[in-house]
Design a protein around this motif. Structure first.
Motif, PDB file in Angstrom:
ATOM      1  N   ASP A 208     -16.978  13.774  14.419  1.00  0.00           N
ATOM      2  CA  ASP A 208     -15.948  13.015  15.152  1.00  0.00           C
ATOM      3  C   ASP A 208     -14.603  13.049  14.425  1.00  0.00           C
ATOM      4  O   ASP A 208     -13.886  12.044  14.350  1.00  0.00           O
ATOM      5  CB  ASP A 208     -16.368  11.552  15.359  1.00  0.00           C
ATOM      6  N   VAL A 209     -14.245  14.210  13.891  1.00  0.00           N
ATOM      7  CA  VAL A 209     -12.994  14.335  13.136  1.00  0.00           C
ATOM      8  C   VAL A 209     -11.806  14.362  14.103  1.00  0.00           C
ATOM      9  O   VAL A 209     -11.803  15.131  15.064  1.00  0.00           O
ATOM     10  CB  VAL A 209     -12.999  15.605  12.269  1.00  0.00           C
ATOM     11  N   ALA A 210     -10.816  13.529  13.848  1.00  0.00           N
ATOM     12  CA  ALA A 210      -9.623  13.473  14.699  1.00  0.00           C
ATOM     13  C   ALA A 210      -8.397  13.255  13.832  1.00  0.00           C
ATOM     14  O   ALA A 210      -8.467  12.590  12.793  1.00  0.00           O
ATOM     15  CB  ALA A 210      -9.751  12.356  15.732  1.00  0.00           C
ATOM     16  N   LEU A 211      -7.269  13.835  14.257  1.00  0.00           N
ATOM     17  CA  LEU A 211      -6.002  13.662  13.545  1.00  0.00           C
ATOM     18  C   LEU A 211      -4.956  13.125  14.511  1.00  0.00           C
ATOM     19  O   LEU A 211      -4.828  13.615  15.630  1.00  0.00           O
ATOM     20  CB  LEU A 211      -5.501  14.985  12.958  1.00  0.00           C
ATOM     21  N   GLU A 212      -4.208  12.149  14.056  1.00  0.00           N
ATOM     22  CA  GLU A 212      -3.107  11.577  14.837  1.00  0.00           C
ATOM     23  C   GLU A 212      -1.831  11.637  14.006  1.00  0.00           C
ATOM     24  O   GLU A 212      -1.807  11.175  12.853  1.00  0.00           O
ATOM     25  CB  GLU A 212      -3.419  10.130  15.216  1.00  0.00           C
ATOM     26  N   ALA A 213      -0.794  12.220  14.566  1.00  0.00           N
ATOM     27  CA  ALA A 213       0.482  12.312  13.858  1.00  0.00           C
ATOM     28  C   ALA A 213       1.190  10.969  13.874  1.00  0.00           C
ATOM     29  O   ALA A 213       1.207  10.267  14.889  1.00  0.00           O
ATOM     30  CB  ALA A 213       1.364  13.378  14.488  1.00  0.00           C
ATOM     31  N   ALA A 214       1.782  10.623  12.744  1.00  0.00           N
ATOM     32  CA  ALA A 214       2.564   9.394  12.646  1.00  0.00           C
ATOM     33  C   ALA A 214       3.821   9.689  11.832  1.00  0.00           C
ATOM     34  O   ALA A 214       3.782  10.455  10.865  1.00  0.00           O
ATOM     35  CB  ALA A 214       1.755   8.284  11.983  1.00  0.00           C
ATOM     36  N   ASP A 215       4.924   9.113  12.254  1.00  0.00           N
ATOM     37  CA  ASP A 215       6.200   9.259  11.548  1.00  0.00           C
ATOM     38  C   ASP A 215       6.641   7.870  11.121  1.00  0.00           C
ATOM     39  O   ASP A 215       6.949   7.018  11.965  1.00  0.00           O
ATOM     40  CB  ASP A 215       7.243   9.914  12.448  1.00  0.00           C
ATOM     41  N   LEU A 216       6.671   7.648   9.829  1.00  0.00           N
ATOM     42  CA  LEU A 216       6.893   6.317   9.281  1.00  0.00           C
ATOM     43  C   LEU A 216       8.062   6.316   8.303  1.00  0.00           C
ATOM     44  O   LEU A 216       8.306   7.313   7.613  1.00  0.00           O
ATOM     45  CB  LEU A 216       5.637   5.836   8.554  1.00  0.00           C
ATOM     46  N   PRO A 217       8.789   5.210   8.217  1.00  0.00           N
ATOM     47  CA  PRO A 217       9.848   5.124   7.208  1.00  0.00           C
ATOM     48  C   PRO A 217       9.251   4.973   5.814  1.00  0.00           C
ATOM     49  O   PRO A 217       8.300   4.202   5.615  1.00  0.00           O
ATOM     50  CB  PRO A 217      10.634   3.878   7.624  1.00  0.00           C
ATOM     51  N   MET A 218       9.785   5.715   4.853  1.00  0.00           N
ATOM     52  CA  MET A 218       9.314   5.616   3.474  1.00  0.00           C
ATOM     53  C   MET A 218      10.471   5.140   2.602  1.00  0.00           C
ATOM     54  O   MET A 218      11.524   5.789   2.534  1.00  0.00           O
ATOM     55  CB  MET A 218       8.789   6.961   2.977  1.00  0.00           C
ATOM     56  N   ARG A 219      10.266   4.018   1.955  1.00  0.00           N
ATOM     57  CA  ARG A 219      11.286   3.479   1.052  1.00  0.00           C
ATOM     58  C   ARG A 219      11.057   4.047  -0.336  1.00  0.00           C
ATOM     59  O   ARG A 219      10.010   3.825  -0.940  1.00  0.00           O
ATOM     60  CB  ARG A 219      11.235   1.950   1.022  1.00  0.00           C
ATOM     61  N   LEU A 220      12.033   4.776  -0.831  1.00  0.00           N
ATOM     62  CA  LEU A 220      11.889   5.504  -2.083  1.00  0.00           C
ATOM     63  C   LEU A 220      12.495   4.783  -3.268  1.00  0.00           C
ATOM     64  O   LEU A 220      12.266   5.185  -4.418  1.00  0.00           O
ATOM     65  CB  LEU A 220      12.524   6.889  -1.945  1.00  0.00           C
ATOM     66  N   GLY A 221      13.264   3.737  -3.002  1.00  0.00           N
ATOM     67  CA  GLY A 221      13.870   2.982  -4.087  1.00  0.00           C
ATOM     68  C   GLY A 221      14.881   1.994  -3.555  1.00  0.00           C
ATOM     69  O   GLY A 221      15.321   2.088  -2.405  1.00  0.00           O
ATOM     70  N   ALA A 222      15.256   1.044  -4.400  1.00  0.00           N
ATOM     71  CA  ALA A 222      16.247   0.046  -3.998  1.00  0.00           C
ATOM     72  C   ALA A 222      17.632   0.659  -3.842  1.00  0.00           C
ATOM     73  O   ALA A 222      18.477   0.140  -3.101  1.00  0.00           O
ATOM     74  CB  ALA A 222      16.288  -1.087  -5.020  1.00  0.00           C
ATOM     75  N   ASP A 223      17.868   1.771  -4.546  1.00  0.00           N
ATOM     76  CA  ASP A 223      19.133   2.497  -4.444  1.00  0.00           C
ATOM     77  C   ASP A 223      18.884   3.934  -4.871  1.00  0.00           C
ATOM     78  O   ASP A 223      17.754   4.316  -5.217  1.00  0.00           O
ATOM     79  CB  ASP A 223      20.238   1.832  -5.285  1.00  0.00           C
TER      80      ASP A 223
END
Length: 207
Positions: free
Chosen positions: A133-148
């Protein structure tokens, strides 16, 4: 609940967070999930966030882990899609490529940050290890890499492609690389910090 990681720093952070949250049912170990001697059929859930792409022999590793799962156990994995879709990771390296030694990208069957980019390969690995039952779903998420931009550059020099590429450079050259990466991140700095989109796969399967 048992967590495993091969990085001592990550284990230490997890231990502090578990203690702070008072989670008596959770523990973490410094160990390699690909070879750790799990008790058979002891778990009803396997989840991993951006770790399984680094297995040297993923079919063997997942086959080993499957032995620790109860029949019908759920599997939930997060892995990055292609490099072209993840500029948060590839952009900083491209911006300072002229400052770095030549690099040979990993082959399609070699471990690495984007080793699970090809959904057909992910299917082949998990099915080959005995999952269904292998399934893949694409997701596009915001990634916070640092405070500045400065904090994001420090992060990039600690882990990831730029960190590995600059590892053997003299300190002055490393400083120049960090400065170039900070300049790249300046364009993505905002009131929320340095935030860029991350393209990932959410992979599910059944043991």
């Amino acid at each position: 609940m048992l967590g495993l990681d091969i990085a001592a720093d990550s284990v230490a952070v997890a231990e502090r967070r578990i203690a702070a949250a008072g989670l008596a049912q959770a523990r973490v170990m410094l160990a390699d999930a690909a070879t750790h001697p799990f008790a058979p059929a002891g778990f009803d859930l396997l989840f991993s966030r951006f770790g399984v792409m680094f297995f040297l022999d993923p079919v063997a590793a997942f086959g080993h882990i499957r032995g620790a799962l109860k029949p019908g156990a759920a599997v939930v994995l997060a892995a990055f899609r292609s490099p072209a879709e993840n500029a948060w990771a590839t952009g900083p390296v491209a911006a300072v490529r002229h400052l770095l030694p030549p690099a040979i990208p990993p082959g399609p069957e070699e471990p690495g940050q984007f080793a699970f980019a090809d959904p057909a390969r992910v299917q082949r690995i998990l099915l080959g290890a005995g999952f269904r039952d292998v399934a893949l779903e694409a997701a596009d998420l915001p990634m916070r890499l640092g405070a500045d931009a400065a904090e994001a550059a420090d992060f990039a020099m600690t882990i990831g492609q730029a960190s590995r590429a600059a590892a053997g450079l003299p300190e002055a050259a490393r400083a120049a690389v960090r400065e170039g990466i900070a300049a790249f991140y300046q364009a993505h700095d905002s009131a929320a910090g340095v935030v860029m989109p991350a393209a990932i796969w959410l992979v599910t399967a059944t043991a």
